[in-house]
Design an enzyme around this catalytic site. Sequence first.
Site, mmCIF file in Angstrom:
data_model
loop_
_atom_site.group_PDB
_atom_site.id
_atom_site.type_symbol
_atom_site.label_atom_id
_atom_site.label_comp_id
_atom_site.label_asym_id
_atom_site.label_seq_id
_atom_site.Cartn_x
_atom_site.Cartn_y
_atom_site.Cartn_z
ATOM 1 N N CYS A 1 -1.855 62.765 37.885
ATOM 2 C CA CYS A 1 -0.887 61.191 38.493
ATOM 3 C C CYS A 1 0.029 60.101 37.125
ATOM 4 O O CYS A 1 1.120 60.303 37.221
ATOM 5 C CB CYS A 1 -1.847 60.273 38.697
ATOM 6 N N ASP A 2 -0.338 60.267 35.617
ATOM 7 C CA ASP A 2 0.217 59.570 34.491
ATOM 8 C C ASP A 2 0.866 60.481 33.875
ATOM 9 O O ASP A 2 0.942 59.931 32.780
ATOM 10 C CB ASP A 2 -1.637 58.671 34.695
ATOM 11 N N CYS B 1 -6.471 60.364 35.614
ATOM 12 C CA CYS B 1 -6.432 61.400 35.989
ATOM 13 C C CYS B 1 -4.355 61.499 35.512
ATOM 14 O O CYS B 1 -3.469 61.132 35.643
ATOM 15 C CB CYS B 1 -5.674 60.825 37.702
#
Length: 309
Positions: free
Chosen positions: A137-138, A134
Amino acid sequence: MEHVKCLIIGSGPAGYTAAIYASRANLSPVLYEGPQAGGQLTTTTEVENFPGYPDGVEPFQMMDDMRRQAERFGTEIRSGIVTKVDFSVSPKHVWVEDTEELTADTVIIATGASAKYLGLPSEKEYKGRGVSACATCDGFFYRKKTVAVVGGGDTACEEALYLSGLCQKVYLIVRKPYLRASEIMQKRVREAENIEILFEHNTLQLTGEGKVEGADLVFRKGEADERQVHIDINGFFLAIGHHPNSDVFKDYVQTDEQGYIITQPGTPLTNVEGVFAAGDVADPHYRQAITAAASGCKAAIEAEKYLKR
Ligand code: NDP
């Protein structure tokens, strides 16, 4: 046989938010956690984009906060995996681990999706330490660094473009000699100066001391000009698709060709009355904790309305 008013399946942001709303509405919900307590989010390192946590939060902490909030209002949280359902009857029948059978007036499916991985042993070794599925997200943790994205579809192109805005360099590792993404995404990727597309490359293994520092690739495997290539990278992002965790429900609940549960647009309503779907299991597009939480809220409100009717 045990009977519940509201059964929630899944313990990610969608499931817990549904539980908070359902318990505050006196539906006495029972929630089954499923195989991965806390859901997909627990595979990331830190959550920085969920409102309310100005300094970021560890995913386990955030999911524990949600769990305690649901418990505070009376949700009964159980470990266990729902393995079989019968939605042709009312109330609905649900089996946990194939043996324990219960009935439910309403069911909220919040079983999420699982990112596909290549299946390399080193992917597991570096999960959360350079391996991610992701970028939203990261990606932030790889600012000004070099990363690789695997895949040639729209998701891979989107992830590569997102990361190209943060990272110094992005490799896009594509197993075929072409991208399968839509024309517009392909154009954007080709035009991005810091994205290098490695066509006809497959990943053999990830390397590094305790975290991802590189990847060994093979170019045109099995062909006369096959050769091994090493790239130095700090992050390795999988974008080869997701499996929505909907298999158990497919005999009753309509899904699209990828397996995502089809809901009435903008609602968690499925084709089965009293059965609602929230979070990634019904969302091929956004797949964010906050959007999952929002749909969990909607599912609980709809369950309450259904029970009142
Ligand atoms: P896709 O199935 O479209 O693409 C998966 C990609 O991963 C393909 O390039 C595939 O290669 C590659 N792949 C699969 N397995 C492996 C493997 N083992 N090793 C290497 N590469 C592999 O999935 P997406 O998630 O990209 O998209 C799913 C759907 O969602 C699509 O319909 C897409 O259009 C849609 N979508 C739309 C978006 C938008 O409109 N903005 C954004 C994101 C997704 P190969 O081509 O060789 O099979």
